[in-house]
Design a protein around this motif. Structure first.
Motif: not given
Length: 312
Positions: A278-300
């Protein structure tokens, strides 16, 4: 050899419907990636088959004037993944079906067959859930449109009547415009694997990209059927993107799932995956929606390798 009792090659949707209505034991076959395997194994020996493989109206992807995306039920996974419309507007779905089986299956298996077989592990199902997809069914009684959240009735069971053909899956503009999505499939192998758990997330952010305007989260293999988590979806609306939000989601999803122990994984392990994915997918979805790239699944993951990779 395949033990097939009767075979009808339907030239139209109407012909397929008539053939199904005339034989209460008849089964639809399109790509055959599931049905033929069961016939060969003996579970469906002597089956009567109605093929819809050659019906052009059931294939392809197009967009209607109001922005609704329509995917023919007999469209193969590969064609879904690489279609321009899917890549541009609903890449979460293309990414999900591109994880089904191997190249041979993706070139023959169809999206309609994937959701019509009713299994909770179907790779398309949780993504279609968060896209609020609607299934178009046509039978002797006419055409009806069923929201995918009402489509599944139990393990391997759907509302599709025996004489009905799944014509298409439809996704309205309001359900993809402004959203960013991501799907994660967990399996013990990287390919040719049935999902131990699947998690799809779709997110719409506030104008300044700091708050959750809308969130949808769906799972496969977290319950007897593919599911959404409506309580936590509603709870987090308006929350700021941050650790409090991720914690709320991780805790909230556990209240709405019902995984079981199977030979693939224990219930306890699936519960751990439900939180983690849930958290991993959310982080990447937020980035894909234009959010902070630092939240991306890979960065996390890079910053949490010691805990995250061991946990999942």
């Amino acid at each position: 050899m395949y033990d097939i009792g009767k075979y009808v090659q339907a030239a139209s949707i109407e012909e397929a419907i008539r053939a199904l209505a005339a034989d209460e034991k008849a089964m639809i076959i399109s790509g055959g990636s599931d049905v033929l395997v069961q016939i060969r194994e003996g579970r469906l020996a002597g089956a009567s088959l109605v093929s819809i493989h050659g019906i052009k109206e059931l294939k392809g992807v197009h967009m209607e004037d109001d922005g609704t995306i329509v995917i023919g039920a007999a469209t193969t996974f590969s064609h879904v993944t690489y279609h321009d419309i899917v890549e541009k507007y609903i890449p979460i779905l293309g990414h999900a079906v591109d994880q089904a089986g191997g190249p041979q299956l993706r070139n023959t298996g169809t999206i309609g067959g994937n959701f019509c077989n009713g299994v909770t592990s179907a790779d398309s199902a949780s993504s279609l859930m968060v896209l609020n997809a609607v299934i178009e069914l046509q039978g002797m009684g006419g055409t009806r449109f069923v929201p995918i959240r009402e489509f599944y009735t139990g393990p391997g069971k759907t509302v599709r009547a025996h004489d009905e053909v799944a014509v298409s899956v439809r996704i309205a503009k309001k359900d993809y415009e402004g959203f960013g999505g991501h799907y994660i499939k967990y399996g013990k192998r990287n390919a040719m694997e049935i999902a131990t758990l699947g998690c799809a997330v779709s997110v719409k952010l506030s104008e300044d990209k700091t708050c959750i305007q809308d969130m949808r989260i769906g799972y496969g293999v977290a319950a007897p059927t593919p599911i959404r988590c409506p309580k936590i979806e509603e709870q987090v609306k308006g929350m700021a993107v941050g650790e409090e939000f991720f914690t709320a989601v991780r805790k909230g999803v556990l209240e709405e799932v019902n995984p079981r122990t199977s030979w693939r994984a224990s219930k306890e392990f699936r519960l751990q995956l439900i939180e983690e994915l849930a958290e991993r997918a959310l982080r990447q979805a937020i980035v894909n929606a234009g959010g902070d790239a630092e939240l991306s699944e890979l960065a996390w993951e890079d910053g949490n390798m010691a805990g995250g990779e061991q946990n999942a």
